[in-house]
Scaffold this active site. Structure first.
Site, short mmCIF file in Angstrom:
data_model
loop_
_atom_site.label_atom_id
_atom_site.label_comp_id
_atom_site.label_asym_id
_atom_site.label_seq_id
_atom_site.Cartn_x
_atom_site.Cartn_y
_atom_site.Cartn_z
N GLY A 96 -5.31 -12.90 -6.05
CA GLY A 96 -3.91 -12.98 -6.44
C GLY A 96 -3.60 -12.24 -7.72
N ASP B 65 -0.59 -0.60 -4.71
CA ASP B 65 0.66 0.17 -4.70
C ASP B 65 1.79 -0.64 -4.08
OD1 ASP B 65 -0.68 2.31 -5.83
OD2 ASP B 65 -1.24 3.12 -3.88
N ASN C 63 -0.13 12.41 -2.44
CA ASN C 63 -1.39 12.95 -1.90
C ASN C 63 -1.43 12.84 -0.39
OD1 ASN C 63 -2.43 13.17 -4.54
ND2 ASN C 63 -3.36 11.14 -4.44
N MET C 64 -2.19 13.74 0.22
CA MET C 64 -2.57 13.52 1.61
C MET C 64 -3.92 12.80 1.56
SD MET C 64 -1.87 13.70 4.73
CE MET C 64 -0.72 14.97 5.26
N ASN D 155 -5.54 -3.80 -12.82
CA ASN D 155 -6.53 -4.78 -12.38
C ASN D 155 -7.40 -5.09 -13.61
OD1 ASN D 155 -8.49 -2.75 -12.59
ND2 ASN D 155 -8.41 -2.25 -10.41
O1 RIB Z 1 -3.88 3.57 -4.36
C1 RIB Z 1 -4.27 4.23 -3.19
C2 RIB Z 1 -4.04 5.69 -3.32
O2 RIB Z 1 -4.88 6.20 -4.32
C3 RIB Z 1 -4.35 6.50 -2.08
O3 RIB Z 1 -3.26 6.64 -1.21
C4 RIB Z 1 -4.85 7.81 -2.65
O4 RIB Z 1 -4.02 8.89 -2.38
C5 RIB Z 1 -5.02 7.57 -4.14
O5 RIB Z 1 -4.02 8.15 -4.84
#
Ligand code: RIB
Length: 296
Positions: A216, A244, A11-12, A182
Site C-alpha cells: 500500500g 504510474d 517510451n515504447m 518508493n
Molecule cells: O514505470 C514504468 C515505465 O518505466 C515503463 O513504461 C517504461 O517505459 C519505463 O519508463
C-alpha cells in the site's frame, strides 16, 4: 474534472517474458515478446485521462514510427498532445524483462533527453489552467526544475514522482507539493537511510506519499501522524506501470483531499497490475468505482 499537466517521458516498451531473470553473461530463452506504449510520463497521463481528468502531455518523441504510434495512442486516450514535439533523437525505449509478474527495466531516453525548459515555457497556457502539474525524472532534471518553478509562480500544486531515483536539490524539494517515491527513491532523493523513511514522512506532513508495492501507501497527516493505507488484494499479472497509475490517479483525484485521493489511487494501482502492459490494466473511472464498491 481535474486539469492535469504531465511533464515527462514517452517510451515504447519492449517487453520480454522469461521464467527467470538472466544472470550476468547468461543467455536464456524467453517465452514471449511484445511492444506496448510506456514511459512514466505517458503512463501517468493515460492513467489520469482514463479516470476522467483533462490531461495535457508535455514531452518529446522522435521523427520515427514509434513516435507516431505513441502520439496516436495518447490521442486515442483523450490526452492533449499539442505540446508533444519532435526531437532529433529517436523515440525513447524501455527494455523490460518480465518474470513472474515482476520486472527489470532499462530505459534509453533518446528524444526524452531533449525536453527543455523552453518546451515548458511554450506550454505556458496549460500551466496557467492546470489544477495539478505532475512530473517524473525520465526527462532532464533542469526541465523538471523549470516546470516546478513555473508551477510555484502560478501557485499550482506540483507533484514529483522521483523515478528513476536521484538525489534532489533543496530548491526542487522546496517547490514540490507532493513527492511520491518508493522507499528506495525516498532514501536517494533525500540522501538518507532507507530505514529512516517514517521519520522523513513525519517531518513533512502531507508532503510525501510513499508507495510500498502491494503493502500500500504511507504518508503523514497534517499532525505528523503516520497513516498507512493497505494495498487492495488482486492477482498480479504485470506490475509494470502500477506506480504510474498511482501517480496519475492521485493527480486526477487531488481535489478530494489526500486521504480519499490516496485510497482511490491505491485501488487504481491494484487494478492496473491485473492486466499486461504498463497501460493495459489502467482502469477507467467506471471500472474503479465498480471495484471500490466490491471492496467496502
Ligand atoms: O514505470 C514504468 C515505465 O518505466 C515503463 O513504461 C517504461 O517505459 C519505463 O519508463
Amino acid at each position: 474534472m481535474a486539469r492535469v499537466v504531465v511533464v515527462g517521458s514517452i517510451n515504447m516498451d519492449m517487453v520480454v517474458v522469461t521464467n527467470t531473470f538472466p544472470r550476468l553473461g547468461e543467455t536464456l530463452f524467453g517465452t514471449g515478446f511484445s511492444t506496448s506504449p510506456g514511459g512514466k510520463g505517458a503512463n501517468q497521463a493515460v492513467a489520469a485521462a482514463r479516470l476522467g481528468a483533462q490531461v495535457t502531455m508535455v514531452g518529446r518523441v522522435g521523427a520515427d514510427a514509434f513516435g507516431a504510434e505513441m502520439k496516436a495512442t495518447l490521442v486515442r486516450e483523450g490526452v492533449d498532445v499539442r505540446y508533444v514535439t519532435t526531437a532529433r533523437q529517436a523515440t525513447g525505449i524501455a527494455s523490460i524483462t518480465l518474470t513472474g509478474g515482476d520486472n527489470a527495466i532499462v530505459v534509453v531516453p533518446g528524444a526524452n533527453s531533449e525536453l527543455s525548459p523552453e518546451d515548458i515555457d511554450r506550454a505556458a497556457d496549460v500551466f496557467e489552467q492546470a489544477d495539478v502539474v505532475l512530473a517524473q525524472l525520465e526527462v532532464p532534471y533542469e526541465t523538471v526544475l523549470h516546470a516546478a518553478r513555473r508551477a510555484r509562480a502560478l501557485n499550482k500544486p506540483f507533484f514529483l514522482n522521483p523515478a528513476p531515483a536521484v538525489s534532489l536539490s533543496d530548491e526542487l524539494l522546496d517547490l514540490v507539493t507532493l513527492l511520491t517515491p518508493n522507499q528506495h527513491e525516498l532514501a536517494t532523493a533525500l540522501q538518507t537511510r532507507e530505514e529512516a523513511w517514517a521519520d522523513e514522512l513525519a517531518r513533512r506532513p502531507g508532503q510525501i506519499a510513499m508507495t510500498r508495492g502491494k503493502e500500500g501507501v504511507s504518508y503523514a497527516d497534517m499532525d505528523g501522524k503516520l497513516v498507512h493505507k493497505a494495498g487492495f488484494k488482486v492477482d498480479a499479472v504485470d506490475t509494470t506501470g502500477a506506480g504510474d497509475t498511482f501517480n496519475g490517479a492521485l493527480a486526477a483525484f487531488w481535489s478530494l483531499g489526500i486521504d480519499e485521493a490516496v485510497r482511490r489511487a491505491n485501488a487504481a494501482a491494484a487494478l492496473s497490475v491485473t492486466r499486461a502492459g504498463a497501460q493495459g490494466g489502467m482502469p477507467t473511472l467506471a471500472e474503479l468505482d465498480t471495484f471500490l464498491e466490491t471492496q467496502s
